[in-house]
Design a protein around this motif. Sequence first.
Motif, PDB file in Angstrom:
ATOM      1  N   THR A  39       1.094  -1.321  -0.144  1.00 46.80           N
ATOM      2  CA  THR A  39       0.277   0.247   0.101  1.00 46.80           C
ATOM      3  C   THR A  39       0.996   1.703  -0.297  1.00 46.80           C
ATOM      4  O   THR A  39       0.918   2.497  -0.972  1.00 46.80           O
ATOM      5  CB  THR A  39      -1.502  -0.474   1.171  1.00 46.80           C
ATOM      6  N   CYS A  40       1.916   1.172   0.881  1.00 46.30           N
ATOM      7  CA  CYS A  40       2.650   2.181   0.715  1.00 46.30           C
ATOM      8  C   CYS A  40       3.844   1.830  -0.386  1.00 46.30           C
ATOM      9  O   CYS A  40       3.591   3.567  -1.070  1.00 46.30           O
ATOM     10  CB  CYS A  40       3.970   2.636   1.707  1.00 46.30           C
ATOM     11  N   GLN A  41       3.990   1.571  -1.270  1.00 44.23           N
ATOM     12  CA  GLN A  41       4.277   1.451  -2.295  1.00 44.23           C
ATOM     13  C   GLN A  41       3.403   2.203  -3.093  1.00 44.23           C
ATOM     14  O   GLN A  41       3.642   2.830  -4.422  1.00 44.23           O
ATOM     15  CB  GLN A  41       5.073   0.333  -2.915  1.00 44.23           C
ATOM     16  N   GLU A  42       1.772   2.221  -3.380  1.00 50.18           N
ATOM     17  CA  GLU A  42       1.279   2.035  -4.485  1.00 50.18           C
ATOM     18  C   GLU A  42       1.052   3.795  -3.760  1.00 50.18           C
ATOM     19  O   GLU A  42       0.789   5.158  -5.157  1.00 50.18           O
ATOM     20  CB  GLU A  42       0.147   1.566  -4.159  1.00 50.18           C
ATOM     21  N   LEU A  43       1.040   4.323  -2.975  1.00 50.29           N
ATOM     22  CA  LEU A  43       0.199   5.859  -2.732  1.00 50.29           C
ATOM     23  C   LEU A  43       2.033   6.436  -3.415  1.00 50.29           C
ATOM     24  O   LEU A  43       2.227   7.821  -3.134  1.00 50.29           O
ATOM     25  CB  LEU A  43       0.806   5.843  -1.001  1.00 50.29           C
ATOM     26  N   ASP A  44       3.447   6.049  -2.946  1.00 50.92           N
ATOM     27  CA  ASP A  44       4.512   6.704  -2.936  1.00 50.92           C
ATOM     28  C   ASP A  44       5.589   5.680  -3.337  1.00 50.92           C
ATOM     29  O   ASP A  44       6.197   5.490  -2.984  1.00 50.92           O
ATOM     30  CB  ASP A  44       5.151   7.686  -1.354  1.00 50.92           C
ATOM     31  N   PRO A  45       5.513   5.399  -4.696  1.00 50.35           N
ATOM     32  CA  PRO A  45       6.216   4.550  -5.438  1.00 50.35           C
ATOM     33  C   PRO A  45       7.344   5.119  -5.350  1.00 50.35           C
ATOM     34  O   PRO A  45       8.295   6.161  -5.924  1.00 50.35           O
ATOM     35  CB  PRO A  45       5.729   4.495  -6.952  1.00 50.35           C
ATOM     36  N   GLY A  46       8.205   4.108  -5.334  1.00 43.38           N
ATOM     37  CA  GLY A  46       9.990   3.800  -5.617  1.00 43.38           C
ATOM     38  C   GLY A  46      10.847   4.656  -4.191  1.00 43.38           C
ATOM     39  O   GLY A  46      11.834   4.837  -4.514  1.00 43.38           O
ATOM     40  N   GLN A  47      10.061   4.463  -3.121  1.00 43.42           N
ATOM     41  CA  GLN A  47      10.502   5.048  -1.992  1.00 43.42           C
ATOM     42  C   GLN A  47      11.911   4.076  -1.384  1.00 43.42           C
ATOM     43  O   GLN A  47      11.253   2.636  -1.384  1.00 43.42           O
ATOM     44  CB  GLN A  47       9.929   5.653  -0.827  1.00 43.42           C
ATOM     45  N   ALA A  48      12.906   4.804  -1.404  1.00 43.84           N
ATOM     46  CA  ALA A  48      14.161   3.383  -1.144  1.00 43.84           C
ATOM     47  C   ALA A  48      13.262   2.624   0.078  1.00 43.84           C
ATOM     48  O   ALA A  48      14.023   1.276   0.610  1.00 43.84           O
ATOM     49  CB  ALA A  48      15.143   4.482  -0.462  1.00 43.84           C
ATOM     50  N   LYS A  49      13.032   3.424   0.706  1.00 45.45           N
ATOM     51  CA  LYS A  49      12.573   2.359   2.179  1.00 45.45           C
ATOM     52  C   LYS A  49      11.450   1.701   2.388  1.00 45.45           C
ATOM     53  O   LYS A  49      12.142   0.275   2.696  1.00 45.45           O
ATOM     54  CB  LYS A  49      12.239   3.454   3.608  1.00 45.45           C
ATOM     55  N   THR A  50      10.641   1.596   1.711  1.00 39.83           N
ATOM     56  CA  THR A  50      10.166   0.564   0.809  1.00 39.83           C
ATOM     57  C   THR A  50      10.034  -0.366   0.894  1.00 39.83           C
ATOM     58  O   THR A  50      10.722  -1.353   0.535  1.00 39.83           O
ATOM     59  CB  THR A  50       8.958   1.240   0.561  1.00 39.83           C
ATOM     60  N   LEU A  51      11.091   0.305  -0.679  1.00 39.03           N
ATOM     61  CA  LEU A  51      11.407  -0.834  -1.258  1.00 39.03           C
ATOM     62  C   LEU A  51      12.363  -1.679  -0.475  1.00 39.03           C
ATOM     63  O   LEU A  51      12.175  -3.286  -0.232  1.00 39.03           O
ATOM     64  CB  LEU A  51      12.381  -0.346  -2.234  1.00 39.03           C
ATOM     65  N   TYR A  52      13.740  -1.406   0.678  1.00 37.61           N
ATOM     66  CA  TYR A  52      14.676  -1.645   1.681  1.00 37.61           C
ATOM     67  C   TYR A  52      13.411  -2.735   2.698  1.00 37.61           C
ATOM     68  O   TYR A  52      14.093  -4.072   2.608  1.00 37.61           O
ATOM     69  CB  TYR A  52      14.964  -1.291   2.078  1.00 37.61           C
ATOM     70  N   ASN A  53      12.553  -2.401   3.075  1.00 41.94           N
ATOM     71  CA  ASN A  53      12.074  -3.032   3.655  1.00 41.94           C
ATOM     72  C   ASN A  53      11.390  -4.487   3.174  1.00 41.94           C
ATOM     73  O   ASN A  53      11.128  -5.496   3.442  1.00 41.94           O
ATOM     74  CB  ASN A  53      11.004  -2.578   4.416  1.00 41.94           C
ATOM     75  N   LEU A  54      10.194  -3.861   2.004  1.00 42.49           N
ATOM     76  CA  LEU A  54       9.853  -5.680   1.009  1.00 42.49           C
ATOM     77  C   LEU A  54      11.302  -6.482   0.892  1.00 42.49           C
ATOM     78  O   LEU A  54      10.992  -7.240   0.909  1.00 42.49           O
ATOM     79  CB  LEU A  54       9.193  -5.010  -0.216  1.00 42.49           C
ATOM     80  N   GLY A  55      12.373  -5.978   0.535  1.00 41.51           N
ATOM     81  CA  GLY A  55      13.657  -6.783   0.411  1.00 41.51           C
ATOM     82  C   GLY A  55      13.717  -7.487   1.472  1.00 41.51           C
ATOM     83  O   GLY A  55      14.228  -8.978   1.502  1.00 41.51           O
ATOM     84  N   CYS A  56      14.093  -6.983   2.812  1.00 41.10           N
ATOM     85  CA  CYS A  56      13.374  -8.174   4.371  1.00 41.10           C
ATOM     86  C   CYS A  56      12.665  -8.581   4.665  1.00 41.10           C
ATOM     87  O   CYS A  56      13.020  -9.867   4.910  1.00 41.10           O
ATOM     88  CB  CYS A  56      13.636  -6.434   5.048  1.00 41.10           C
ATOM     89  N   CYS A  57      11.568  -8.484   3.949  1.00 42.68           N
ATOM     90  CA  CYS A  57      10.610  -8.948   3.971  1.00 42.68           C
ATOM     91  C   CYS A  57      10.887 -10.289   3.467  1.00 42.68           C
ATOM     92  O   CYS A  57      10.285 -11.185   3.710  1.00 42.68           O
ATOM     93  CB  CYS A  57       8.918  -8.186   4.267  1.00 42.68           C
ATOM     94  N   TYR A  58      10.917 -10.399   2.159  1.00 40.24           N
ATOM     95  CA  TYR A  58      11.110 -11.710   1.302  1.00 40.24           C
ATOM     96  C   TYR A  58      12.004 -11.986   1.368  1.00 40.24           C
ATOM     97  O   TYR A  58      12.344 -13.674   0.831  1.00 40.24           O
ATOM     98  CB  TYR A  58      11.021 -10.659   0.102  1.00 40.24           C
TER      99      TYR A  58
END
Length: 75
Positions: A39-58
């Motif tokens: 949802t965060c990615q949809e609201l504010d695409p490409g944010q490094a913090k969001t992408l990094y945390n998605l990487g951590c989850c995956y």
Amino acid sequence: EAYKRSIDLEPKRSESYLNLAIAYMEIKAFNQAIEYLNTCQELDPGQAKTLYNLGCCYTEKDLESAKKYFNDALF
């Protein structure tokens, strides 16, 4: 609860979703964290913090996806 309330008050504020996702990550609830990070990615695409945390989850589920998110966070 405070993060959920923040989302209720300002549903378009991506930082609230990111904070809630991080709270879920701390208790290893990665599926819930991923939902809020998406949802965060949809609201504010490409944010490094969001992408990094998605990487951590995956890293817990799918290393190829984790690698993609980490790479996207860097570039």
